[in-house]
Design a protein around this motif. Structure first.
Motif, mmCIF file in Angstrom:
data_model
loop_
_atom_site.group_PDB
_atom_site.id
_atom_site.type_symbol
_atom_site.label_atom_id
_atom_site.label_comp_id
_atom_site.label_asym_id
_atom_site.label_seq_id
_atom_site.Cartn_x
_atom_site.Cartn_y
_atom_site.Cartn_z
ATOM 1 N N MET A 1 -8.736 -3.132 8.615
ATOM 2 C CA MET A 1 -9.198 -2.798 7.095
ATOM 3 C C MET A 1 -8.580 -1.394 6.774
ATOM 4 N N ALA A 2 -8.089 -0.589 7.910
ATOM 5 C CA ALA A 2 -7.643 0.733 7.705
ATOM 6 C C ALA A 2 -6.371 0.795 6.421
ATOM 7 N N THR A 3 -6.233 1.722 5.918
ATOM 8 C CA THR A 3 -5.133 2.076 5.054
ATOM 9 C C THR A 3 -4.090 2.264 6.153
ATOM 10 N N THR A 4 -2.859 1.635 5.543
ATOM 11 C CA THR A 4 -1.587 1.778 6.424
ATOM 12 C C THR A 4 -0.624 1.852 5.486
ATOM 13 N N PRO A 5 0.438 3.021 6.114
ATOM 14 C CA PRO A 5 1.630 3.255 5.212
ATOM 15 C C PRO A 5 2.539 2.088 5.153
ATOM 16 N N ASP A 6 3.514 1.995 4.450
ATOM 17 C CA ASP A 6 4.468 0.735 4.405
ATOM 18 C C ASP A 6 5.684 1.432 4.309
ATOM 19 N N THR A 7 6.298 1.301 5.564
ATOM 20 C CA THR A 7 7.465 2.079 5.683
ATOM 21 C C THR A 7 8.730 1.737 4.932
ATOM 22 N N ALA A 8 8.672 0.294 4.370
ATOM 23 C CA ALA A 8 9.677 -0.375 3.528
ATOM 24 C C ALA A 8 9.778 0.421 2.263
ATOM 25 N N SER A 9 8.691 0.761 1.769
ATOM 26 C CA SER A 9 8.640 1.133 0.482
ATOM 27 C C SER A 9 8.159 2.592 0.311
ATOM 28 N N SER A 10 8.008 3.341 1.490
ATOM 29 C CA SER A 10 7.496 4.640 1.700
ATOM 30 C C SER A 10 6.173 4.949 0.991
ATOM 31 N N GLY A 11 5.254 3.844 0.581
ATOM 32 C CA GLY A 11 4.108 3.659 -0.015
ATOM 33 C C GLY A 11 2.738 3.613 0.840
ATOM 34 N N ILE A 12 1.777 3.575 0.308
ATOM 35 C CA ILE A 12 0.564 3.248 1.289
ATOM 36 C C ILE A 12 -0.286 2.008 0.613
ATOM 37 N N ARG A 13 -0.286 1.009 1.649
ATOM 38 C CA ARG A 13 -0.921 -0.214 1.246
ATOM 39 C C ARG A 13 -2.477 -0.012 1.561
ATOM 40 N N THR A 14 -3.319 -0.359 0.742
ATOM 41 C CA THR A 14 -4.728 -0.133 0.780
ATOM 42 C C THR A 14 -5.579 -1.055 0.283
ATOM 43 N N LEU A 15 -6.856 -1.220 0.837
ATOM 44 C CA LEU A 15 -7.611 -2.088 0.740
ATOM 45 C C LEU A 15 -8.973 -1.386 0.204
ATOM 46 N N ILE A 16 -8.990 -0.048 -0.173
ATOM 47 C CA ILE A 16 -10.175 0.814 -0.313
ATOM 48 C C ILE A 16 -10.807 0.257 -1.539
ATOM 49 N N PRO A 17 -10.228 0.126 -2.812
ATOM 50 C CA PRO A 17 -10.832 -0.159 -3.960
ATOM 51 C C PRO A 17 -11.743 -1.353 -3.698
ATOM 52 N N ALA A 18 -11.060 -2.675 -3.081
ATOM 53 C CA ALA A 18 -11.859 -3.856 -2.912
ATOM 54 C C ALA A 18 -12.957 -3.612 -1.678
ATOM 55 N N ARG A 19 -12.821 -2.629 -0.928
ATOM 56 C CA ARG A 19 -13.944 -2.228 -0.106
ATOM 57 C C ARG A 19 -15.079 -1.671 -0.828
ATOM 58 N N ILE A 20 -14.863 -1.155 -1.920
ATOM 59 C CA ILE A 20 -15.943 -0.184 -2.497
ATOM 60 C C ILE A 20 -16.366 -1.370 -3.348
ATOM 61 N N ASP A 21 -15.795 -2.229 -4.041
ATOM 62 C CA ASP A 21 -16.376 -3.255 -5.037
ATOM 63 C C ASP A 21 -17.121 -4.273 -4.219
ATOM 64 N N ARG A 22 -16.719 -4.517 -2.821
ATOM 65 C CA ARG A 22 -17.554 -5.631 -2.235
ATOM 66 C C ARG A 22 -18.918 -5.217 -1.706
ATOM 67 N N LEU A 23 -19.344 -4.027 -1.799
ATOM 68 C CA LEU A 23 -20.484 -3.431 -1.307
ATOM 69 C C LEU A 23 -21.755 -3.934 -1.855
ATOM 70 N N PRO A 24 -22.737 -4.045 -1.531
ATOM 71 C CA PRO A 24 -23.991 -4.184 -2.213
ATOM 72 C C PRO A 24 -24.800 -3.091 -2.446
ATOM 73 N N TRP A 25 -25.574 -2.932 -3.247
ATOM 74 C CA TRP A 25 -26.434 -1.788 -3.570
ATOM 75 C C TRP A 25 -27.122 -1.600 -2.281
#
Length: 501
Positions: A1-25
């Motif tokens: 689930m870690a954030t990883t760099p995408d060397t092909a596009s020099s961007g960062i591919r991330t699941l952080i927003p999804a990880r925040i939204d799946r949290l229970p209260w």
């Protein structure tokens, strides 16, 4: 689930927003809401205390100020809020939410605390008094921008509406606290000391909250959108660890919700204007309409509330706090009672409904007022019912402007619409004060109430036409960040941001 760099596009591919939204209260969310939500309590407290001690500050045994000098205190405070929102809103988008919600609270503590140490009514001391009220206002204005952003970015999507609305509604808890506190102090403590203690209620509460805020993390969403992937990973991991320590098993993350980002350039207010009116014109109109309508109504009614009670119903000034508390309680109950409906029935229907219903009820009350069918108690009951709905709608207006624009400009957008609302809202007390006059011409106030009703109904109609159906949706689904280049495995909707690097 870690954030990883995408060397092909020099961007960062991330699941952080999804990880925040799946949290229970969890306890983390409760702690965060308490620590950050106090900003609205402090604002309600500050304005109420200033209003309650206004007459006291004109007495010889206190500062012996003129009525004009005392009246300017509210204007200076509101001006400070506007300046603070714009200044600190910009810094919040540049430097982070956590840095700013610590700084803005400290600014407020200094400003409000020093107000109590005004020692006289000479030109120097009066200048000192105005300066401290301006600084306190700057702190609270900055709180609005930084904290609405932080709350929305850290709360899971399914809870965001009700939580944000409830937090905004706690302004009226501050109003109750300020009314009770000053009523007790001014009636049981020497006046010269009582008004000073009133201005110290907020700083004492703020000092406690400052300690709690120290342990809150930065918004992982802000961090990842600014290229700080390692810090973002540490922040979200810390939050997940705290949730799991409560014995909660986290559900798996939907990997299709990954987004690819490349940090955008810093965006100033000129660039923000282009973003708002070129890429999101209807949302800009929506935000301005909602904020202006609620601000005009509230400033018009609340700041002239005691005048109406005194001029038209003969209520002695010593008993007006009782009516103020009733009014505040009605405003406080609304967001808590129906706030969840903004997440279930939906933003569009509830925004339109609360604005239109409160406008229609105000028009009905105006007719009853002009017919002489109301007394002080029934007038207060009528206002409590009106603002039960209006308070929920007003709180949802702040929610709306904080969730419908991209993350990189969120705090600045809140600041801009807050400033616009305050400027228009400032007209309310002036207009309605003139309409009230000596209380000899109720027809003038009747027409003024109809104006307020029309403004709210117009805001509701705009919401019905332009509102964004943001309920239960991730912030990135509502407004793709300017730094995002891809969502999941497909190109993000819309043209690439001109601000991406």
């Amino acid at each position: 689930m870690a954030t990883t760099p995408d060397t092909a596009s020099s961007g960062i591919r991330t699941l952080i927003p999804a990880r925040i939204d799946r949290l229970p209260w969890s306890r983390f969310h409760t702690r965060m809401v308490v620590a950050l939500g106090v900003a609205w309590i402090l604002d309600g407290l500050e304005i109420t205390v200033a209003s309650a001690v206004a007459d006291t500050l004109t007495k010889p045994e206190t500062l012996g100020l003129s009525s004009t000098a005392v009246g300017l205190l509210a204007t200076v405070y509101l001006a400070g809020e506007v300046v603070g929102a714009l200044f600190f809103g910009n810094l919040s988008d540049r430097l982070g939410r956590r840095n700013l919600f610590m700084l803005t609270l400290a600014v407020y503590l200094v400003g409000s605390g020093l107000t109590a140490f005004t020692m006289g009514n000479g030109a120097g001391w009066v200048g000192f008094l105005y300066l401290t009220r301006f600084i306190a206002g700057m702190g609270i204005g900055g709180e609005y921008a930084a904290i609405n952003s932080a709350i929305d970015e850290l709360i899971p999507a399914r809870y965001r509406g009700r939580v944000d609305i409830a937090v905004n509604g706690t302004y009226w808890a501050g109003a109750v606290l300020g009314t009770l506190g000053t009523f007790i102090l001014l009636n049981n403590v020497d006046l010269s000391l009582g008004w000073r203690l009133g201005f110290l209620i907020g700083p004492v509460l703020g000092l406690v909250i400052l300690v709690v805020r120290r342990h809150l993390p930065e918004s992982p969403r802000w961090q990842i959108m600014h290229g700080r992937e390692r810090a973002a990973e540490e922040s979200i991991t810390e939050i997940e660890r705290e949730v799991e320590q409560a014995g909660v098993a986290l559900p798996p993350v939907d990997k299709s919700k990954a987004i690819e980002v490349r940090p955008a350039e810093q965006i100033g207010y000129a660039a923000l204007t282009r973003v708002l009116f070129r890429e999101y014109p209807s949302r800009a109109v929506l935000g301005a309409s909602l904020m202006i309508a609620q601000s005009f109504l509230y400033n018009a009614i609340f700041f002239t509330y005691t005048l109406v009670l005194g001029k038209f119903y003969g209520v002695p000034s010593g008993t007006t706090p009782i009516y103020l508390i009733a009014f505040a309680v009605g405003n406080l109950v609304g967001p808590f009672a129906i706030g969840h409906l903004f997440d279930t029935i939906g933003r569009r229907k509830m925004l339109a409904g609360t604005y239109i219903i409160s406008g229609v009820l105000l028009a009905v009350t105006a007719v009853l007022f002009y017919a002489g069918a109301l007394n002080a108690i029934t007038q207060t009951i009528a206002w409590c019912v009106i603002f039960f709905f209006a308070s929920a709608g007003a709180s949802a207006a702040y929610l709306t402007v904080s969730e419908i624009f991209p993350l990189e400009v969120r705090a600045k957008a809140i600041a801009v619409f807050f400033a616009i609302a305050q400027c228009f809202g400032a007209l309310g007390p002036v207009i309605y004060g003139a309409l009230i006059g000596t209380g000899d011409h109720p027809v003038r106030l009747f027409l003024g109430y109809l104006l307020g009703a029309a403004v709210m109904i117009a805001g509701g109609l705009v919401a019905r036409a332009l509102a964004v159906d943001a309920e239960q949706k991730s912030l990135e689904d509502i407004a793709l960040p300017l730094s995002a280049t891809r969502r999941g495995t497909t190109r993000a909707e819309g043209a690439a941001s001109p601000f991406s690097t």
